[in-house]
Scaffold this active site. Sequence first.
Site, PDB file in Angstrom:
ATOM      1  N   TYR A  55       0.843  -1.192   0.000  1.00 52.20           N
ATOM      2  CA  TYR A  55       0.000   0.000   0.000  1.00 52.20           C
ATOM      3  C   TYR A  55       0.881   1.246   0.000  1.00 52.20           C
ATOM      4  CZ  TYR A  55      -3.855  -3.190   1.236  1.00 52.20           C
ATOM      5  OH  TYR A  55      -4.782  -4.219   1.243  1.00 52.20           O
ATOM      6  N   TRP A 207     -12.825  -7.622   2.229  1.00 51.46           N
ATOM      7  CA  TRP A 207     -12.419  -6.300   1.731  1.00 51.46           C
ATOM      8  C   TRP A 207     -13.411  -5.721   0.733  1.00 51.46           C
ATOM      9  CZ3 TRP A 207     -10.846  -5.767  -3.497  1.00 51.46           C
ATOM     10  CH2 TRP A 207     -10.339  -6.884  -4.152  1.00 51.46           C
ATOM     11  N   PRO A 209     -16.184  -4.036   1.267  1.00 51.75           N
ATOM     12  CA  PRO A 209     -17.576  -4.435   1.546  1.00 51.75           C
ATOM     13  C   PRO A 209     -18.592  -3.409   1.060  1.00 51.75           C
ATOM     14  CG  PRO A 209     -16.517  -3.631   3.545  1.00 51.75           C
ATOM     15  CD  PRO A 209     -15.442  -3.717   2.503  1.00 51.75           C
ATOM     16  N   GLU A 291     -20.603   6.665  10.544  1.00 53.44           N
ATOM     17  CA  GLU A 291     -21.730   5.969   9.917  1.00 53.44           C
ATOM     18  C   GLU A 291     -21.471   4.461   9.869  1.00 53.44           C
ATOM     19  OE1 GLU A 291     -22.826   7.763   6.180  1.00 53.44           O
ATOM     20  OE2 GLU A 291     -23.871   5.947   5.537  1.00 53.44           O
ATOM     21  N   ASN A 292     -20.275   4.092   9.424  1.00 53.58           N
ATOM     22  CA  ASN A 292     -20.013   2.676   9.161  1.00 53.58           C
ATOM     23  C   ASN A 292     -19.978   1.827  10.429  1.00 53.58           C
ATOM     24  OD1 ASN A 292     -19.877   3.474   6.514  1.00 53.58           O
ATOM     25  ND2 ASN A 292     -17.641   3.457   6.406  1.00 53.58           N
TER      26      ASN A 292
HETATM   27  N1  LIG Z   1      -6.486  -8.211   0.373  1.00 51.76           N
HETATM   28  C1  LIG Z   1      -6.659  -7.489  -0.719  1.00 51.76           C
HETATM   29  O1  LIG Z   1      -6.257  -7.872  -1.828  1.00 51.76           O
HETATM   30  C2  LIG Z   1      -7.348  -6.168  -0.605  1.00 51.76           C
HETATM   31  C3  LIG Z   1      -7.730  -5.452  -1.746  1.00 51.76           C
HETATM   32  C4  LIG Z   1      -8.392  -4.226  -1.566  1.00 51.76           C
HETATM   33  C5  LIG Z   1      -8.654  -3.761  -0.286  1.00 51.76           C
HETATM   34  N2  LIG Z   1      -8.239  -4.478   0.814  1.00 51.76           N
HETATM   35  C6  LIG Z   1      -8.470  -4.005   2.204  1.00 51.76           C
HETATM   36  O2  LIG Z   1      -9.829  -3.595   2.348  1.00 51.76           O
HETATM   37  C7  LIG Z   1      -9.857  -2.254   2.798  1.00 51.76           C
HETATM   38  C8  LIG Z   1     -11.112  -1.571   2.341  1.00 51.76           C
HETATM   39  O3  LIG Z   1     -11.173  -1.508   0.924  1.00 51.76           O
HETATM   40  P1  LIG Z   1     -11.996  -0.339   0.255  1.00 51.76           P
HETATM   41  O4  LIG Z   1     -11.413   0.961   0.676  1.00 51.76           O
HETATM   42  O5  LIG Z   1     -12.122  -0.622  -1.188  1.00 51.76           O
HETATM   43  O6  LIG Z   1     -13.422  -0.569   0.993  1.00 51.76           O
HETATM   44  P2  LIG Z   1     -14.873   0.043   0.842  1.00 51.76           P
HETATM   45  O7  LIG Z   1     -15.306   0.250   2.254  1.00 51.76           O
HETATM   46  O8  LIG Z   1     -15.685  -0.829  -0.030  1.00 51.76           O
HETATM   47  O9  LIG Z   1     -14.716   1.454   0.110  1.00 51.76           O
HETATM   48  C9  LIG Z   1     -14.189   2.534   0.803  1.00 51.76           C
HETATM   49  C10 LIG Z   1     -14.563   3.823   0.129  1.00 51.76           C
HETATM   50  O10 LIG Z   1     -15.969   3.983   0.169  1.00 51.76           O
HETATM   51  C11 LIG Z   1     -16.302   5.319   0.494  1.00 51.76           C
HETATM   52  N3  LIG Z   1     -17.051   5.309   1.751  1.00 51.76           N
HETATM   53  C12 LIG Z   1     -16.764   4.661   2.895  1.00 51.76           C
HETATM   54  N4  LIG Z   1     -17.706   4.858   3.804  1.00 51.76           N
HETATM   55  C13 LIG Z   1     -18.622   5.655   3.229  1.00 51.76           C
HETATM   56  C14 LIG Z   1     -19.844   6.215   3.662  1.00 51.76           C
HETATM   57  N5  LIG Z   1     -20.316   5.957   4.888  1.00 51.76           N
HETATM   58  N6  LIG Z   1     -20.532   7.007   2.814  1.00 51.76           N
HETATM   59  C15 LIG Z   1     -20.072   7.244   1.573  1.00 51.76           C
HETATM   60  N7  LIG Z   1     -18.924   6.765   1.092  1.00 51.76           N
HETATM   61  C16 LIG Z   1     -18.207   5.952   1.911  1.00 51.76           C
HETATM   62  C17 LIG Z   1     -15.025   6.093   0.614  1.00 51.76           C
HETATM   63  O11 LIG Z   1     -14.803   6.660  -0.679  1.00 51.76           O
HETATM   64  P3  LIG Z   1     -14.350   8.132  -0.996  1.00 51.76           P
HETATM   65  O12 LIG Z   1     -12.910   7.944  -1.270  1.00 51.76           O
HETATM   66  O13 LIG Z   1     -15.178   8.436  -2.200  1.00 51.76           O
HETATM   67  O14 LIG Z   1     -14.636   9.018   0.172  1.00 51.76           O
HETATM   68  C18 LIG Z   1     -13.999   5.022   0.870  1.00 51.76           C
HETATM   69  O15 LIG Z   1     -12.734   5.352   0.388  1.00 51.76           O
HETATM   70  C19 LIG Z   1      -8.562  -1.663   2.256  1.00 51.76           C
HETATM   71  O16 LIG Z   1      -8.168  -0.492   2.916  1.00 51.76           O
HETATM   72  C20 LIG Z   1      -7.613  -2.797   2.524  1.00 51.76           C
HETATM   73  O17 LIG Z   1      -7.255  -2.821   3.892  1.00 51.76           O
HETATM   74  C21 LIG Z   1      -7.598  -5.664   0.661  1.00 51.76           C
END
Ligand SMILES: NC(=O)c1ccc[n+]([C@@H]2O[C@H](COP(=O)([O-])OP(=O)(O)OC[C@H]3O[C@@H](n4cnc5c(N)ncnc54)[C@H](OP(=O)(O)O)[C@@H]3O)[C@@H](O)[C@H]2O)c1
Length: 314
Positions: A55, A207, A209, A291-292
């Site tokens: 990352y 991840w 979600p 919120e989350n």
């Molecule tokens: N193992 C793997 O291969 C892998 C791959 C990917 C991720 N991951 C892990 O999973 C974690 C989460 O992934 P992700 O960031 O894609 O998860 P996500 O929770 O699906 O998406 C996060 C994005 O959603 C938006 N968001 C979050 N809460 C919100 C809310 N209450 N209202 C409106 N928008 C909201 C934000 O976007 P904005 O930027 O638009 O504010 C935030 O950056 C990563 O940080 C990492 O630790 C692992």
Amino acid sequence: MRYRRLGDAGVKVSAVALGGWINFGESKTSTDAARAVVTRAYEQGVNFFDLADIYERGDAEKQMGAVLREFPRHTLVISSKVFWPMSDDVNDRGLSRKHIFESIDKSLARLGTDYLDIYFCHRHDPETPVEETARAMDDLIRQGKILYWGTSEWRGAQLAEVYDVCERYGLHKPKTEQPQYSMLRRDLVEEEIIPAAQPRGIGLVVWSPLAQGMLSGKYDGGVPDDSRFNRETWARDQFLNAANAAKVRAIKTIADDLRISRSQLALAWALRTPAVSSVIVGATRPAQIDENVGAAEIDLSAEVITAIDQVLAA
Ligand SMILES: NC(=O)c1ccc[n+]([C@@H]2O[C@H](COP(=O)([O-])OP(=O)(O)OC[C@H]3O[C@@H](n4cnc5c(N)ncnc54)[C@H](OP(=O)(O)O)[C@@H]3O)[C@@H](O)[C@H]2O)c1
């Protein structure tokens, strides 16, 4: 906040975790903004913080680690990962004993901690025998550098194989698998990963979600300037299409009836099965955390889950 066991291990992780991918590291956000998000998560009861060497090439570990160091270490479950290339060097990648042993020390130094709670194999490595990887992880546990180990995006048969290898040689078994799982990406996890993981005591920490924000409904009216889909157009291309947009709009009716947000509904839905230990969310601002984390307290009825299934199958 509610806490769940990591598979059949004794350690407990917050049902909602915070991840350091894409939103953290100096090139992505300021130190102050990162501090605000991580601190709010901790204050809201999040104990599980998920990172990886890759990352921002170590910068996310450094930035989040600097904040996490201010909290008592025993109150944290910190994870990182190894696999993806960290340079052009032929050995600076994969799941060989050499790379695992070299990587752990770099991750610990960047995070500023003596041990990781969980160390993930960030993908399966077809060029390393699974016994070599399992023995390296077992040795790291015996050295006290990691407490538990897990896998990410491994297939069901690969989970079964590594479990059997650990059983045969008396090695510490993986306690967690980290797959992508959301209302918009469900089939592989439900059809293959849960049946392989759950009977082996492997808890899922899932991840994206929120499907990278798609499920929050923030893209109902287009792509806001200050949003991931504006910054990362490849993510937009994965999720923003007419079929998904219709599902996300339909989900709003269900969320409104429950007087919760769509983000909360999406996370509570992913948490509806005990096979999932935690949902790892990303966040760019403290209000998203507020919120989350609410999702951890929400139990969905069988009727609501059926209604969601109908929307998703449409
Ligand atoms: N193992 C793997 O291969 C892998 C791959 C990917 C991720 N991951 C892990 O999973 C974690 C989460 O992934 P992700 O960031 O894609 O998860 P996500 O929770 O699906 O998406 C996060 C994005 O959603 C938006 N968001 C979050 N809460 C919100 C809310 N209450 N209202 C409106 N928008 C909201 C934000 O976007 P904005 O930027 O638009 O504010 C935030 O950056 C990563 O940080 C990492 O630790 C692992």
